[in-house]
Design an enzyme around this catalytic site. Structure first.
Site, PDB file in Angstrom:
ATOM      1  N   ASP A   1     -29.900  34.137  30.159  1.00 44.20           N
ATOM      2  CA  ASP A   1     -31.015  34.408  29.252  1.00 44.20           C
ATOM      3  C   ASP A   1     -30.498  35.061  27.961  1.00 44.20           C
ATOM      4  OD1 ASP A   1     -32.671  33.472  31.251  1.00 44.20           O
ATOM      5  OD2 ASP A   1     -33.102  35.470  32.039  1.00 44.20           O
ATOM      6  N   LYS A   2     -31.298  34.973  26.925  1.00 43.19           N
ATOM      7  CA  LYS A   2     -30.899  35.484  25.606  1.00 43.19           C
ATOM      8  C   LYS A   2     -30.376  36.917  25.664  1.00 43.19           C
ATOM      9  CE  LYS A   2     -32.928  36.844  21.176  1.00 43.19           C
ATOM     10  NZ  LYS A   2     -34.175  36.963  20.385  1.00 43.19           N
TER      11      LYS A   2
END
Length: 315
Positions: A141-142
């Site tokens: 995820d970011k």
């Protein structure tokens, strides 16, 4: 809608899995691309969105597949973004991803991603593994930090993705959660699918409603009062898996903007306190074990120091 195609198909022949049927019917799309379209809610069966690739479709079923416009590699711009390299040779690259760095381009976010950085570091990577994710073996995820593997050729990509699917690659994470689990270790076995209302989020969803099997093993590393440092090992790799599973057992990841209450811990975190700490896999060419350990980011280390200090003060 501009930028996307729709295919309407009436099923013929014997019953078979949705993803297999579509792969045979739409030969221009790879099986992995079709599975991603299903996961993203882009496939309807008899007018209902279906997110289960294993659903059996039968003679007469009506399928509608929405195919968003794919980002063309020629449009991807190599960018000189610094990479923290943990391991590299002619077949494989493992980097320590910082918080805030999106892994692959998406509509509206075509610059400043890990893929842009990798294309600058490895100019020959274009074309490996598909249009938008050249060489990307698995996702982070970011705002999840840590070790992520990139293949430098198609053989390595297929080999490494095979290890992920066969569960022979070992992916270990460290995370800080709210609360104190009573047990010292355990396993969370709850299926995950798209949230029924907020399509940008994931949730625990029954298999019969499109959820996919998801298994996370966890172990307490350090108890910090009302917080706990946890060690996680993934058996499967669903989107937001650890974050959703932790929220489901009422111990969400500290700083998670999507799945926790947003309570402040007095530390300026860039996102969730979740770090892909160790990645162990088999080298696709030599067969030797490759292990990469990503050092904890400064914000994570600061969080642990603050929590330990509070515990000492209270004690």
């Amino acid at each position: 809608m501009d930028g996307e195609d729709r295919e309407v198909i009436e099923v013929e022949g014997q019953s078979q899995r949705l993803d297999r049927y579509l792969a045979e019917t739409l030969p221009d799309l790879s099986r992995s691309r079709i599975q991603k379209l299903i996961e993203d809610g882009q496939v309807e069966v008899n007018g209902q969105v279906c997110t289960s690739k294993k659903l059996l479709v039968s003679q007469g079923d009506r399928l509608q597949v929405t195919i968003p416009e794919v980002q063309i590699l020629d449009r991807l711009i190599p960018e000189d973004i610094p990479l923290d390299i943990l391991y590299e040779d002619s077949d494989l690259l493992i980097v320590n991803k910082p918080a805030g760095l999106v892994v692959h381009p998406a509509p509206g976010h075509e610059r400043g991603t890990l893929v842009n950085a990798i294309l600058a570091h490895c100019p020959d990577l274009a074309g490996i593994g598909g249009e938008k994710r050249p060489g990307i073996v698995h996702r982070l995820d970011k705002d999840t930090t840590g070790a992520i593997a990139i293949a430098k050729n198609d053989f390595s990509l297929n080999h490494l993705q095979g290890q992920i699917q066969a569960k022979t690659a070992r992916r270990e994470y460290l995370g800080v959660v709210y609360g104190a689990p009573t047990a010292a270790s355990g396993t969370i076995d709850r299926p995950i699918g798209r949230h029924p209302v907020d399509r940008k989020k994931m949730a625990v969803v029954p298999i019969e409603r499109g959820g996919r099997s998801a298994v996370t093993h966890w172990q307490v590393r350090e108890r910090l009062g009302n917080y706990t440092l946890m060690h996680f090992q993934l058996e499967t790799g669903r989107t937001h898996q650890i974050r959703v599973h932790c929220a489901a057992i009422k111990h969400p990841i500290v700083g998670d903007p999507e799945y926790s209450s947003g309570r402040s811990v007095g530390v300026n975190l860039p996102g969730q306190a979740l770090h892909a700490w160790r990645l162990q896999l088999q080298h696709p060419i030599s067969g030797e074990t490759v292990e990469a350990i990503a050092p904890l980011p400064a914000s994570f280390t600061t969080l642990l120091q603050v929590l330990r200090r509070r515990l000492t003060t209270l004690g």
